[in-house]
Design a protein around this motif. Sequence first.
Motif, PDB file in Angstrom:
ATOM      1  N   ALA A  42       5.611  15.673 -11.923  1.00 28.93           N
ATOM      2  CA  ALA A  42       6.550  14.734 -12.536  1.00 28.93           C
ATOM      3  C   ALA A  42       7.026  13.751 -11.467  1.00 28.93           C
ATOM      4  N   LEU A  43       7.426  12.563 -11.877  1.00 34.66           N
ATOM      5  CA  LEU A  43       7.822  11.532 -10.914  1.00 34.66           C
ATOM      6  C   LEU A  43       9.015  11.992 -10.082  1.00 34.66           C
ATOM      7  N   ARG A  44       9.930  12.785 -10.654  1.00 27.22           N
ATOM      8  CA  ARG A  44      11.097  13.244  -9.902  1.00 27.22           C
ATOM      9  C   ARG A  44      10.704  14.161  -8.742  1.00 27.22           C
ATOM     10  N   GLU A  45       9.449  14.653  -8.755  1.00 28.13           N
ATOM     11  CA  GLU A  45       8.965  15.523  -7.689  1.00 28.13           C
ATOM     12  C   GLU A  45       8.318  14.740  -6.549  1.00 28.13           C
ATOM     13  N   HIS A  46       8.152  13.440  -6.723  1.00 26.29           N
ATOM     14  CA  HIS A  46       7.625  12.609  -5.622  1.00 26.29           C
ATOM     15  C   HIS A  46       8.257  11.218  -5.689  1.00 26.29           C
ATOM     16  N   LEU A  47       9.593  11.208  -5.664  1.00 30.53           N
ATOM     17  CA  LEU A  47      10.336   9.949  -5.742  1.00 30.53           C
ATOM     18  C   LEU A  47      10.006   9.006  -4.595  1.00 30.53           C
ATOM     19  N   GLU A  48       9.525   9.538  -3.464  1.00 28.57           N
ATOM     20  CA  GLU A  48       9.209   8.679  -2.323  1.00 28.57           C
ATOM     21  C   GLU A  48       8.052   7.724  -2.611  1.00 28.57           C
ATOM     22  N   ASP A  49       7.323   7.963  -3.718  1.00 30.10           N
ATOM     23  CA  ASP A  49       6.221   7.071  -4.083  1.00 30.10           C
ATOM     24  C   ASP A  49       6.672   5.883  -4.929  1.00 30.10           C
ATOM     25  N   ILE A  50       7.947   5.862  -5.306  1.00 34.08           N
ATOM     26  CA  ILE A  50       8.433   4.801  -6.203  1.00 34.08           C
ATOM     27  C   ILE A  50       8.242   3.399  -5.613  1.00 34.08           C
ATOM     28  N   PRO A  51       8.568   3.143  -4.337  1.00 37.50           N
ATOM     29  CA  PRO A  51       8.352   1.772  -3.813  1.00 37.50           C
ATOM     30  C   PRO A  51       6.900   1.304  -3.931  1.00 37.50           C
ATOM     31  N   GLU A  52       5.952   2.186  -3.626  1.00 39.53           N
ATOM     32  CA  GLU A  52       4.544   1.803  -3.722  1.00 39.53           C
ATOM     33  C   GLU A  52       4.138   1.586  -5.177  1.00 39.53           C
ATOM     34  N   LEU A  53       4.639   2.421  -6.078  1.00 36.78           N
ATOM     35  CA  LEU A  53       4.350   2.244  -7.500  1.00 36.78           C
ATOM     36  C   LEU A  53       4.944   0.942  -8.009  1.00 36.78           C
ATOM     37  N   CYS A  54       6.145   0.614  -7.547  1.00 33.15           N
ATOM     38  CA  CYS A  54       6.776  -0.639  -7.970  1.00 33.15           C
ATOM     39  C   CYS A  54       5.945  -1.841  -7.539  1.00 33.15           C
ATOM     40  N   THR A  55       5.440  -1.816  -6.307  1.00 33.27           N
ATOM     41  CA  THR A  55       4.583  -2.910  -5.829  1.00 33.27           C
ATOM     42  C   THR A  55       3.364  -3.081  -6.728  1.00 33.27           C
ATOM     43  N   LEU A  56       2.742  -1.955  -7.097  1.00 32.89           N
ATOM     44  CA  LEU A  56       1.571  -2.001  -7.980  1.00 32.89           C
ATOM     45  C   LEU A  56       1.934  -2.570  -9.344  1.00 32.89           C
ATOM     46  N   PHE A  57       3.019  -2.071  -9.949  1.00 33.19           N
ATOM     47  CA  PHE A  57       3.387  -2.501 -11.303  1.00 33.19           C
ATOM     48  C   PHE A  57       3.878  -3.946 -11.329  1.00 33.19           C
ATOM     49  N   LEU A  58       4.530  -4.389 -10.260  1.00 36.80           N
ATOM     50  CA  LEU A  58       4.954  -5.791 -10.193  1.00 36.80           C
ATOM     51  C   LEU A  58       3.742  -6.716 -10.172  1.00 36.80           C
ATOM     52  N   SER A  59       2.726  -6.338  -9.412  1.00 39.05           N
ATOM     53  CA  SER A  59       1.503  -7.140  -9.346  1.00 39.05           C
ATOM     54  C   SER A  59       0.802  -7.169 -10.701  1.00 39.05           C
ATOM     55  N   GLN A  60       0.718  -6.020 -11.344  1.00 37.29           N
ATOM     56  CA  GLN A  60       0.071  -5.955 -12.650  1.00 37.29           C
ATOM     57  C   GLN A  60       0.851  -6.741 -13.694  1.00 37.29           C
ATOM     58  N   ALA A  61       2.174  -6.663 -13.648  1.00 35.89           N
ATOM     59  CA  ALA A  61       2.999  -7.385 -14.620  1.00 35.89           C
ATOM     60  C   ALA A  61       2.846  -8.892 -14.454  1.00 35.89           C
ATOM     61  N   ALA A  62       2.821  -9.357 -13.212  1.00 34.49           N
ATOM     62  CA  ALA A  62       2.645 -10.796 -12.973  1.00 34.49           C
ATOM     63  C   ALA A  62       1.322 -11.278 -13.548  1.00 34.49           C
ATOM     64  N   ARG A  63       0.285 -10.450 -13.410  1.00 37.92           N
ATOM     65  CA  ARG A  63      -1.041 -10.839 -13.927  1.00 37.92           C
ATOM     66  C   ARG A  63      -1.110 -10.735 -15.448  1.00 37.92           C
ATOM     67  N   ASP A  64      -0.646  -9.615 -15.998  1.00 44.47           N
ATOM     68  CA  ASP A  64      -0.816  -9.370 -17.433  1.00 44.47           C
ATOM     69  C   ASP A  64       0.174 -10.143 -18.295  1.00 44.47           C
ATOM     70  N   LEU A  65       1.413 -10.311 -17.791  1.00 46.42           N
ATOM     71  CA  LEU A  65       2.453 -10.973 -18.581  1.00 46.42           C
ATOM     72  C   LEU A  65       2.545 -12.467 -18.302  1.00 46.42           C
ATOM     73  N   LYS A  66       1.715 -12.931 -17.355  1.00 48.02           N
ATOM     74  CA  LYS A  66       1.695 -14.358 -16.992  1.00 48.02           C
ATOM     75  C   LYS A  66       3.080 -14.838 -16.550  1.00 48.02           C
ATOM     76  N   VAL A  67       3.726 -14.048 -15.657  1.00 55.61           N
ATOM     77  CA  VAL A  67       5.020 -14.425 -15.105  1.00 55.61           C
ATOM     78  C   VAL A  67       4.862 -14.607 -13.607  1.00 55.61           C
ATOM     79  N   SER A  68       5.822 -15.294 -12.990  1.00 57.28           N
ATOM     80  CA  SER A  68       5.761 -15.501 -11.549  1.00 57.28           C
ATOM     81  C   SER A  68       6.023 -14.182 -10.831  1.00 57.28           C
TER      82      SER A  68
END
Length: 469
Positions: free
Chosen positions: A312-338
């Motif tokens: 579960a994510l609560r068992e590896h919270l230290e990965d959240i910054p790296e996951l956020c970087t990935l999801f921000l990049s994907q959101a910018a591409r898929d949602l056509k936002v800056s």
Amino acid sequence: MGRILVVDDEPSMRRILVSNLRQEQHELVEANGVGDARRLLAECRFDAVITDQKMGDGEGLEVLAAVHDNDPALSVVFLTAFATIELAVESMRRGAFDFVTKPFVTEALLASAARAVEHTLLLRENERLRDTVLRLEGSSEITGRSAAIRRLREQIARVAPTNATVLIAGETGTGKELVARAIHHSSPRSSKPFVAVNCAAFTETLLESELFGHERGAFTGASHAREGLFEAAHEGSLFLDEAGEMSMAAQAKLLRVLTDGLVLRIGSTKPRQVDVRLIVATHRDLRQRAQEGLFREDLYYRLAVVPLSVPALREHLEDIPELCTLFLSQAARDLKVSPRKISADAMRALMNYDFPGNIRELRNLIERACILSTGEEITAENFPVPASVSASSDAVPRTPTALNPDHLAELIPETSDLREFLAAVETAIIQRSLKMTGGAQAEVARRLGLSRSHLSYKLAKHRIKSVTR
């Protein structure tokens, strides 16, 4: 030196080519035209091909096409006369490695052949190293550097090259399908289909039809025959998500497929042979359901050949910054936002959240914030994290100040298993709190400084039954 296929319909030219190439200790195989070359390419492995452009039964470009079909890494050198230099350029455009003009200079021929062999061997070595990296790392799609995620990647790397059935356990939203895809893509079946189905999305009859197929007229509405997903995944991998929701009838059919590799369509008496690697996922405890009679025990042991657990994510919270970087990049591409970045306060809010919806919830939060935020920086206000779930300043301290750690350490037997001791202490504390509050889980969570979701997780982990008032 290497193994070279020489293709030319003129025997005298082949003899000259072979005689010259033999000076460099190459192993030579001769083909008398396009048809002979196709046969040899399908039967044998070569390190380079030297072919004439014009032959009685076709062109050198047809040999090049056959090479691409059988071994894309294989380098091809064309022999061409000055009058057909444009054809040589065309062959290079289509993927040839080099061309030598006729009449050729021996040194030029030998140099071109040596480079072609070296190029082929280099491409094959790169491919081998790439496969090795995939096997060692599991999949680059499994994001995170925590010990839990590294361990998961290692397990994927070990199980992927086999044909063993894999049972993936984990809470909803942890990325079980991503793990299944990583296993498939790192396996020898990676070039074959990966077929996924959510067993909870279908009724009993529809699920059986979806998995095993049906014949025309097998039931009302079956106007034509249809192959099932097992047949569609032949020689590849079939991923059954939420397999714990399957009916007993579907379980019996699945067991037969696992036992003898035969699929029987609904309404048919003719079994069909399939070769499928099965990967199964569930958020339920299948062993417990088998003990309760809700899941076939013999099927459970067939599925749990290699069990994997996705944290579960609560068992590896230290990965959240790296996951956020990935999801921000994907959101910018898929949602056509800056492109967006997350403020320090927002990151702290995320790091102090228990994420009952796991990685899926984090991704949804990031996408929503990218859409609703007006600036380049996403602030804590853009994340609708419930205050009762996140760690806040007025929460009950997670480490009671009245507790003396030294005194607690004196109570631990010298030869005890620390994990078992701590689990027993945690169980006793939760049971005591449940008894004191009459089973009010919200109050227990408040007193212990836990979120409701985290308390529910611990109740399930330690198999603690709630106290009734």
